[in-house]
Design an enzyme around this catalytic site. Structure first.
Site, short mmCIF file in Angstrom:
data_model
loop_
_atom_site.label_atom_id
_atom_site.label_comp_id
_atom_site.label_asym_id
_atom_site.label_seq_id
_atom_site.Cartn_x
_atom_site.Cartn_y
_atom_site.Cartn_z
N CYS A 1 -0.84 -4.52 9.55
CA CYS A 1 -0.84 -5.81 8.86
C CYS A 1 0.41 -6.61 9.23
O CYS A 1 1.50 -6.35 8.69
CB CYS A 1 -0.91 -5.59 7.35
SG CYS A 1 -0.80 -7.11 6.42
N CYS B 1 1.97 -8.58 6.33
CA CYS B 1 2.71 -7.77 5.34
C CYS B 1 4.05 -7.30 5.90
O CYS B 1 5.06 -7.32 5.21
CB CYS B 1 1.92 -6.51 4.96
SG CYS B 1 0.17 -6.75 4.74
N ASP B 2 4.06 -6.84 7.15
CA ASP B 2 5.23 -6.12 7.67
C ASP B 2 6.00 -6.88 8.75
O ASP B 2 7.08 -6.43 9.16
CB ASP B 2 4.77 -4.77 8.27
CG ASP B 2 4.06 -3.92 7.24
OD1 ASP B 2 4.42 -4.03 6.05
OD2 ASP B 2 3.16 -3.15 7.61
#
Ligand code: NAP
Length: 303
Positions: free
Chosen positions: A130, A133-134
């Site tokens: 992701c 997200c990261d």
């Protein structure tokens, strides 16, 4: 006892919830993890008819609030199995049992992994599924993205905004992603495409991923590319094993259904990416939700 239980709170499941509550049914949505499904990680949606731009998070949150405000009950429990008891369906979660007249399976799909040694162990230490997200953890670092679909190209675009360099490693030289997005990415100075190539090894030290080994499919040349992060964006696979005794699955594990989204089991419907279909898009997930919802309502009314 609910009229309808919907398994999954992604775009298909929440769209089905909106249609079923508006048809006057009592509706429970059961979700194993977080609402929103895959779209919640998409930075920018620009192909949903009528909405020029919206983030995946805003889209999913809007859908969730809309379903709740209209009267759908939403609980965060993992469904582990469903049985039929006459015309009633018994839905077993990790915590309790529920009963419903009809069920809509909208379980979506989960990220596929490369299947390389150490891939699981390196999640959070260089491997991510992701970018939204990261990605921020890799500011000013060199990263790679694996895949040639819309997710990979979008992820690479997103990462190229703040990473020092982004390699896109794809096993072919043709892309499933929209051509316009590929061209936009190619115009970036800090993006390099490595095509017709597979990632064949993950190289790491105690701190995490340090490099990827890439093998050219045509020449068999092998090279190591130093990266701090690898974003795997090679599509999704369904997670329908809990329902294999309830509905028919195709050879890849997707739920088979007709155009009306009825499965072969009375009162069980399906919607979205978890079913056998050729186009898995946000619009088709929402459309499936509506079709399955109306079919399930019709079934209940005929009981
Ligand atoms: P996808 O379209 O299925 O693409 C997966 C990519 O990964 C393909 O390029 C595939 O290569 C590659 N791949 C698959 N297995 C592989 C493996 N074992 N090793 C190396 N490469 C592998 O998946 P996606 O990009 O996640 O998209 C899923 C759906 O969501 C699509 O319909 C997509 O259009 C949609 N989506 C839309 C948006 C948007 O419209 N904003 C954003 C994201 C996703 P091959 O091409 O060689 O098979």
């Amino acid at each position: 006892m609910y009229d309808i239980i919907i398994v999954g709170a992604g775009t298909a499941g929440l769209s089905a919830a909106i249609y079923t509550v508006r048809a006057g049914k009592s509706v429970l949505v059961l979700e194993a993890s977080a609402y929103g499904g895959q779209i919640i990680n998409t930075p920018d949606i620009e192909n949903y008819p009528g909405i020029a731009h919206i983030s995946g998070f805003d889209f999913a949150t809007g859908l969730y609030n809309q379903a709740k405000d209209l009267g759908a009950e939403i609980k965060f429990e993992k469904v582990v199995g469903i049985e039929t008891d006459g015309s009633e369906k018994v839905i077993k979660t990790s915590q309790r049992e529920y009963r419903a007249k009809a069920v809509i399976l909208a379980t979506g799909a989960r990220n596929r992994s490369l299947g390389l040694p150490d891939e699981k162990e390196l999640v959070g230490k260089g491997i991510s599924y992701c970018a939204t997200c990261d990605g921020m953890f890799y500011r000013n670092r060199v990263v790679a993205v694996s895949g040639g679909g819309n997710t990979a190209i979008e992820d690479a675009q997103f990462l190229s905004n703040y990473c020092a360099k982004v390699y896109v490693v794809h096993r072919r030289d043709k892309f499933r992603a929209d051509q316009k997005e590929v061209e936009r990415l190619k115009a970036k100075d800090n993006v390099e495409f490595i095509l017709n190539s597979n990632i064949t090894k993950l190289i790491s030290d105690d701190m995490g991923l340090t490099a990827i080994e890439v093998t050219d499919k045509n020449s068999n040349d092998v090279k190591n590319i130093e990266v701090s992060g690898l974003f795997v964006a090679i599509g999704q696979a369904p997670d329908n094993s809990s329902f294999e005794n309830l509905v028919k699955l195709d050879e890849k594990g997707y739920i088979e259904a007709g155009e009306d989204l009825k499965t072969g089991t009375d009162g069980i419907y399906t919607a979205g990416d978890c079913r056998t279909k050729s186009v898995r898009q946000l619009t088709t997930a929402a459309s499936d939700g509506a079709v399955a919802a109306l079919a399930a309502c019709g079934y209940i009314d005929s009981l």
